[in-house]
Design an enzyme around this catalytic site. Structure first.
Site, PDB file in Angstrom:
ATOM      1  N   LYS A  13      -7.539  -0.674  -1.969  1.00  0.00           N
ATOM      2  CA  LYS A  13      -7.322  -1.125  -0.579  1.00  0.00           C
ATOM      3  C   LYS A  13      -8.355  -0.524   0.365  1.00  0.00           C
ATOM      4  CE  LYS A  13      -3.451   0.846  -0.611  1.00  0.00           C
ATOM      5  NZ  LYS A  13      -2.773   1.514  -1.681  1.00  0.00           N
ATOM      6  N   ARG A  88       4.370   0.773   4.749  1.00  0.00           N
ATOM      7  CA  ARG A  88       4.606   1.216   3.381  1.00  0.00           C
ATOM      8  C   ARG A  88       6.093   1.287   3.064  1.00  0.00           C
ATOM      9  NH1 ARG A  88      -0.293   4.470   2.025  1.00  0.00           N
ATOM     10  NH2 ARG A  88      -0.017   5.347  -0.025  1.00  0.00           N
ATOM     11  N   ARG A 127     -11.487   9.520  -8.714  1.00  0.00           N
ATOM     12  CA  ARG A 127     -11.806   9.344  -7.297  1.00  0.00           C
ATOM     13  C   ARG A 127     -12.365  10.625  -6.676  1.00  0.00           C
ATOM     14  NH1 ARG A 127      -7.600   6.614  -3.272  1.00  0.00           N
ATOM     15  NH2 ARG A 127      -6.207   8.346  -3.718  1.00  0.00           N
ATOM     16  N   ARG A 160      -9.211  14.670  -3.940  1.00  0.00           N
ATOM     17  CA  ARG A 160      -8.075  14.797  -3.018  1.00  0.00           C
ATOM     18  C   ARG A 160      -6.978  15.637  -3.642  1.00  0.00           C
ATOM     19  NH1 ARG A 160      -6.674   9.040  -0.572  1.00  0.00           N
ATOM     20  NH2 ARG A 160      -4.624   9.748  -1.241  1.00  0.00           N
ATOM     21  N   ARG A 171       3.579   9.662  -6.765  1.00  0.00           N
ATOM     22  CA  ARG A 171       3.200   8.645  -5.764  1.00  0.00           C
ATOM     23  C   ARG A 171       3.490   7.246  -6.276  1.00  0.00           C
ATOM     24  NH1 ARG A 171      -2.570  10.330  -5.312  1.00  0.00           N
ATOM     25  NH2 ARG A 171      -2.937   8.504  -4.032  1.00  0.00           N
TER      26      ARG A 171
HETATM   27  P1  ADP Z   1      -3.086   6.114  -1.579  1.00  0.00           P
HETATM   28  O1  ADP Z   1      -2.952   4.681  -1.157  1.00  0.00           O
HETATM   29  O2  ADP Z   1      -4.169   6.327  -2.583  1.00  0.00           O
HETATM   30  O3  ADP Z   1      -1.797   6.749  -1.983  1.00  0.00           O
HETATM   31  P2  ADP Z   1      -3.337   7.023   1.180  1.00  0.00           P
HETATM   32  O4  ADP Z   1      -4.508   7.727   1.715  1.00  0.00           O
HETATM   33  O5  ADP Z   1      -3.061   5.651   1.673  1.00  0.00           O
HETATM   34  O6  ADP Z   1      -3.571   7.011  -0.386  1.00  0.00           O
HETATM   35  O7  ADP Z   1      -2.018   7.909   1.408  1.00  0.00           O
HETATM   36  C1  ADP Z   1      -1.971   9.266   1.090  1.00  0.00           C
HETATM   37  C2  ADP Z   1      -0.651   9.874   1.517  1.00  0.00           C
HETATM   38  O8  ADP Z   1      -0.501   9.787   2.941  1.00  0.00           O
HETATM   39  C3  ADP Z   1       0.609   9.217   0.962  1.00  0.00           C
HETATM   40  O9  ADP Z   1       0.924   9.676  -0.334  1.00  0.00           O
HETATM   41  C4  ADP Z   1       1.635   9.647   2.019  1.00  0.00           C
HETATM   42  O10 ADP Z   1       2.007  10.996   1.861  1.00  0.00           O
HETATM   43  C5  ADP Z   1       0.863   9.545   3.305  1.00  0.00           C
HETATM   44  N1  ADP Z   1       0.957   8.191   3.905  1.00  0.00           N
HETATM   45  C6  ADP Z   1      -0.043   7.291   4.006  1.00  0.00           C
HETATM   46  N2  ADP Z   1       0.386   6.155   4.591  1.00  0.00           N
HETATM   47  C7  ADP Z   1       1.695   6.333   4.868  1.00  0.00           C
HETATM   48  C8  ADP Z   1       2.709   5.521   5.444  1.00  0.00           C
HETATM   49  N3  ADP Z   1       2.470   4.280   5.886  1.00  0.00           N
HETATM   50  N4  ADP Z   1       3.956   6.046   5.554  1.00  0.00           N
HETATM   51  C9  ADP Z   1       4.232   7.284   5.145  1.00  0.00           C
HETATM   52  N5  ADP Z   1       3.330   8.106   4.571  1.00  0.00           N
HETATM   53  C10 ADP Z   1       2.068   7.647   4.431  1.00  0.00           C
END
Ligand code: ADP
Length: 222
Positions: A13, A88, A127, A160, A171
């Site tokens: 994404k 999400r 990554r 990360r 996750r």
């Molecule tokens: P990925 O899609 O690879 O998991 P992101 O950078 O999108 O990575 O998200 C990393 C972390 O940030 C998630 O595991 C969560 O803890 C937090 N996070 C990101 N977006 C949201 C969201 N919309 N709602 C709640 N927590 C979020």
């Protein structure tokens, strides 16, 4: 154009959100990047969410809803936006719908990056991310020009903290439980577009151009 991108972690994404944002000249907002910036800058929000991210849990809806609403209220988001990693949960999807309704706006599409398990694990374990600008690389699939350095800002790339095998597994569980129900939510609203997240970057870029080219979009491509 108003788009959201969702799918499991590692679906690509972030990579495609950046590309679409440049191509369509609309800002993109990545929920994870916004949260990580708060952690880096040790803001009050950053202090509240750090351990949540490290554990691979989701931050509370209220916290992220407020953060995204404030980004979408900026003048540069008036002509459109691309949201990556938000909404999400169903609660977040409802909050976004309410926010857009108040502005008499609608989503053009919700792109679901359908991605297989093996591909996800391979992408996340390889990554590397730039701690400064958030650009993602992959040791094999998207290597930086100079080993270990960001092409854009030359910062030292890092793994990360949530890309460790145990946290990746968690996750994915959180994704299945909280985010997968969005599929039905957006299908019912007639905006769901499934895209093949397993495809390589250039193949999927072409596919996205094809899908979005067919779509009647708000705003114009430059
Ligand atoms: P990925 O899609 O690879 O998991 P992101 O950078 O999108 O990575 O998200 C990393 C972390 O940030 C998630 O595991 C969560 O803890 C937090 N996070 C990101 N977006 C949201 C969201 N919309 N709602 C709640 N927590 C979020």
């Amino acid at each position: 154009m108003r788009l959201i991108l969702f799918g499991p972690p590692g679906a690509g994404k972030g990579t495609h959100a950046r590309h679409l944002s440049e191509k369509w000249r609309v800002p993109h907002f990545a929920a994870g990047d916004l949260l990580r910036a708060h952690i880096r800058n040790a803001t009050e929000i950053g202090k509240r969410v750090k351990t949540i991210l490290d554990r691979g849990e989701l931050v509370p809806d209220g916290e992220i809803n407020e953060l995204i609403a404030s980004e979408l209220s900026k003048p540069q988001a008036e002509q459109g936006f691309i949201l990556d990693g938000y909404p999400r949960t169903l609660g977040q999807a409802e909050a976004l719908e309410e926010f857009l309704k108040r502005r008499r706006e609608t989503l053009d599409a919700a792109l679901y990056f359908k991605t297989s398990w093996d591909v996800i694990v391979d992408r996340l374990s390889g990554r590397r991310a730039c701690p400064q600008c958030g650009t993602n690389y992959h040791v094999r699939n998207i290597p930086p020009k100079a080993a270990g350095k960001c092409d854009r800002c030359q910062a030292e790339l890092v793994e990360r903290s949530d890309d460790q095998p145990e946290t990746i597994r968690h996750r994915l569980e959180v994704y299945e439980k909280d985010t997968a129900p969005l599929l039905e939510y957006y299908r019912k609203r007639g905006v769901l577009q499934e895209v093949p997240g397993d495809w390589n970057i250039s193949e999927l870029q072409e596919e996205l151009a094809r899908i979005l080219g067919k779509q009647k979009l708000t705003g114009k491509r430059q």
